[in-house]
Write a protein that holds these residues in place. Sequence first.
Motif, short mmCIF file in Angstrom:
data_model
loop_
_atom_site.label_atom_id
_atom_site.label_comp_id
_atom_site.label_asym_id
_atom_site.label_seq_id
_atom_site.Cartn_x
_atom_site.Cartn_y
_atom_site.Cartn_z
N CYS A 79 -0.21 1.95 5.23
CA CYS A 79 -1.12 2.89 5.85
C CYS A 79 -0.87 2.92 7.36
O CYS A 79 -0.51 1.89 7.95
CB CYS A 79 -2.58 2.51 5.57
SG CYS A 79 -3.17 3.01 3.93
N PHE A 108 -6.20 -1.19 -1.59
CA PHE A 108 -5.24 -2.24 -1.26
C PHE A 108 -5.89 -3.05 -0.14
O PHE A 108 -5.97 -2.60 1.00
CB PHE A 108 -3.92 -1.63 -0.82
CG PHE A 108 -3.24 -0.81 -1.88
CD1 PHE A 108 -2.25 -1.36 -2.68
CD2 PHE A 108 -3.61 0.51 -2.11
CE1 PHE A 108 -1.63 -0.62 -3.66
CE2 PHE A 108 -3.01 1.26 -3.09
CZ PHE A 108 -2.01 0.70 -3.88
N VAL A 120 -6.00 4.80 -2.27
CA VAL A 120 -5.48 6.04 -2.84
C VAL A 120 -6.64 6.78 -3.49
O VAL A 120 -7.28 6.23 -4.40
CB VAL A 120 -4.39 5.75 -3.88
CG1 VAL A 120 -3.90 7.05 -4.53
CG2 VAL A 120 -3.22 5.01 -3.24
N THR A 156 4.22 0.31 -6.76
CA THR A 156 3.59 -0.52 -7.79
C THR A 156 4.65 -1.01 -8.78
O THR A 156 5.73 -0.44 -8.89
CB THR A 156 2.51 0.27 -8.55
OG1 THR A 156 3.11 1.43 -9.14
CG2 THR A 156 1.39 0.70 -7.61
N VAL A 211 3.27 4.12 -1.30
CA VAL A 211 2.65 3.29 -2.34
C VAL A 211 3.74 2.84 -3.29
O VAL A 211 4.53 3.66 -3.78
CB VAL A 211 1.57 4.06 -3.12
CG1 VAL A 211 1.02 3.20 -4.25
CG2 VAL A 211 0.43 4.47 -2.20
N ARG A 268 -4.91 8.66 3.46
CA ARG A 268 -4.25 8.01 2.33
C ARG A 268 -3.00 7.29 2.84
O ARG A 268 -2.52 7.54 3.95
CB ARG A 268 -3.86 9.04 1.27
CG ARG A 268 -2.86 10.08 1.76
CD ARG A 268 -2.54 11.10 0.67
NE ARG A 268 -2.12 10.46 -0.54
CZ ARG A 268 -2.63 10.74 -1.75
NH1 ARG A 268 -3.56 11.67 -1.86
NH2 ARG A 268 -2.20 10.12 -2.82
N PRO A 269 -2.42 6.41 2.03
CA PRO A 269 -1.20 5.72 2.44
C PRO A 269 -0.02 6.68 2.58
O PRO A 269 0.04 7.73 1.92
CB PRO A 269 -0.95 4.71 1.31
CG PRO A 269 -2.25 4.58 0.59
CD PRO A 269 -2.94 5.90 0.73
N ALA A 299 1.00 -0.97 -0.42
CA ALA A 299 0.82 0.32 0.25
C ALA A 299 1.02 0.15 1.74
O ALA A 299 0.73 -0.92 2.31
CB ALA A 299 -0.56 0.90 -0.05
#
Length: 778
Positions: A342, A306, A296, A430, A428, A424-425, A340
């Motif tokens: 991707c 990640f 990210v 968390t 995401v 970018r993913p 994540a």
Amino acid sequence: MDPPAWAICCLLGSLLLHGSSPSPGPSPSVPRLRLSYRDLLSANRSAIFLGPRGSLDLQVMYMDEYRDRLFLGGRDALYSLRLDQAWTDPREVLWLPQPGQRAECVRKGRDPSTECANFVRVLQPHNRTHLMACGTGAFQPICALITVGHRGEHVLHLEPSSVENGRGRCPHEPSRPFASTYVGGELYTGLTADFLGREAMIFRSGGPRPALRSDSDQSLLHEPRFVMAARIPDNSDRDDDKVYFFFSETVPSPDGGPGHVTISRVGRVCVNDAGGQRVLVNKWSTFLKARLICSVPGPGGAETHFDQLEDVFLLLPKAGKNLEVYALFSTVSAVFQGFAVCVYHMADIWEVFNGPFAHRDGPQQQWGPYEGKVPFPRPGVCPSKMTAQPGRPFGSTKNYPDEVLQFVRDHPLMFQPVRPRRGRPVLVKTHLAQQLRQIVVDRVEAEDGAYDVIFLGTDSGSVLKVIALQGSGTAEPEEIVLEELQVFKVPTPITEMEISVKRQTLYVGSPLGVARLQLHHCETYGRACAECCLARDPYCAWDGTSCARYRPSLSKRRFRRQDIRHGNPAVQCLGQSQDKEASGRVARVFGTEHNSTFLECLPKSPQAAVRWFLQRPADKGMDQVKTDERVVQTEQGLLFRRLSRLDAGNYTCTTLEHGFSQTVVRFALDVIATAQLDNLFLREPGLEGPSAWGGLASASPKAWYKDILQLTGFANLPRVNEYCERVWCRGVGEHSGSFRGRGKQAKGKSWVGLELGKKVKSRVLAEHNRTPREVEAT
């Protein structure tokens, strides 16, 4: 009115008062719909197979849509299930370790209960009637052919004469990371091939050609954790086909610093690799690898990486499109845990493998691009039409010059990493309560375009159904968690997932067993157009009468309402009849001054913002309810800690989701003054016992308190609610009306507060001269 009702309601109100908490704001990462194990079974959306012994110890799952079969490999057994029928007629083959292998495993110090068995870890198609199966064999791997019959047959037999040594084709340990694929009668595996789990390699075996393996002197693989292996064509030339391996490895810090880091890789070998003639004899002569980046972007160029690869899914394209690689990553940071997803285009992976090789002069030096002359044919390419030149044909890697083989041996790493689509993913997550372990993807055609529906398997036995809406340019994607489905009854890690787009079914495997799960069940979202539209599920659309499966067609039918990108019912459902049941009725609720009262409002979507409005008797308009320490908005509704006569009025609970507001429930709250309440409990002069309570009770106080102790508690909340409503409405209805609302979405609850409860309790104890513990014992 009956005093036990007052006392029961009072104590119940006390429980809710002390257990209340502020309602958090809605978040798009919260699943819009949560379905439990029982919900899925009752809706006939899932089916479970746990095997004849109640647990499979599942290791591998292979879906064969040609044969309409699902094959499972577990502990000392294999299973076959029909894809299109209920799982009432499974086939089982017991496959125990060879005689003496289990005892030898125990003698070598391995755990007899978790390691010294034959855990089947390879199930690959061998030909039209057989599978290739390999198991750990109690730390002595073995392989065999399994007869599965022709299409339409349901047979499963092990061929005893085909049993052979499986070293290099199956790991010794049941828990060791491992990947395999079957190409042209040969098995390609990524594994650690020795008893101690130290000799990591990529191995090819089983065909007419000599076995091929990684060069252990090269140190090509550093503690690899293999995730997937698959044959992926680069172009129409079949001689140029390659097998790709996806894995993570622990390597010395790339910048030459101290310590080690985890890095995810994509590696490849040519299918027609035959090794070298003098260099790399019987070793891979085309192996190359590159780094997979999933990070990210942050301020100042910093990135949150990640690095641990968890799972990979290959999304097969339509004609003329490139294959896409969906990869699930996790962090290896001690600071926080995150996951994540991707997405990589195969064209970008090919470009990296055609780019510069990585080079450094020593172990303590930093990596840089190789700037010297690269020999011909380019190291790592396959002998094919792409590498042939007039007068310089290379029909086999054995014909490659030694300098080419030496170069690929010294430079197996590419300098440029593979970066994801849009940099970018697409997703995401968390600070999750559970960890993500598996991923599958389905590309779904909706009314306003195609959407990739992502299914994520967790370590708690649930599946998250998610879509990520891409913004313009490099804008961060919008995450929509459509459903959280608790597939298994007890928490168990999901270790395998296969999707059948043709059957609209997801097959979910765990050590406990396997589940068959429908990808969608549109009726669950509700009976109104707005509810169907707000769900934003690409599988579902409003067809004019119900929320049903969306099926693309050439003719555009105007009555199909669907808006995945915006989820705006105000536009899509204009003129459609809405569910006015909840918004039209009013539940009458009674509360007592200076005591607590609760108004329940449970929106269907936890992603919706809940708002309360009040219209006082003397006012014409409605004002939004202001919350403070006295009036608390909880996840279940509105809690008044201490009622005031000014709180009386008409309350409306509404939800706001994607700019669309709808009414969930309405209440008419009457507040009984303290003086009026005291008159109800005045003791009549000259009377003792129950009659002294103004004739309101027909049982002794001792019986009332015993009822309280038996009925209170969270396990009996439904009984308490019913008891409160029945008795309270019967007693008050003669004077002030009664409840009108019934059902989960529109139910008013009124309880006498803590002060009144203490009065009732103290009178009960005083009458009998007992302590609470003594009364409970009686």
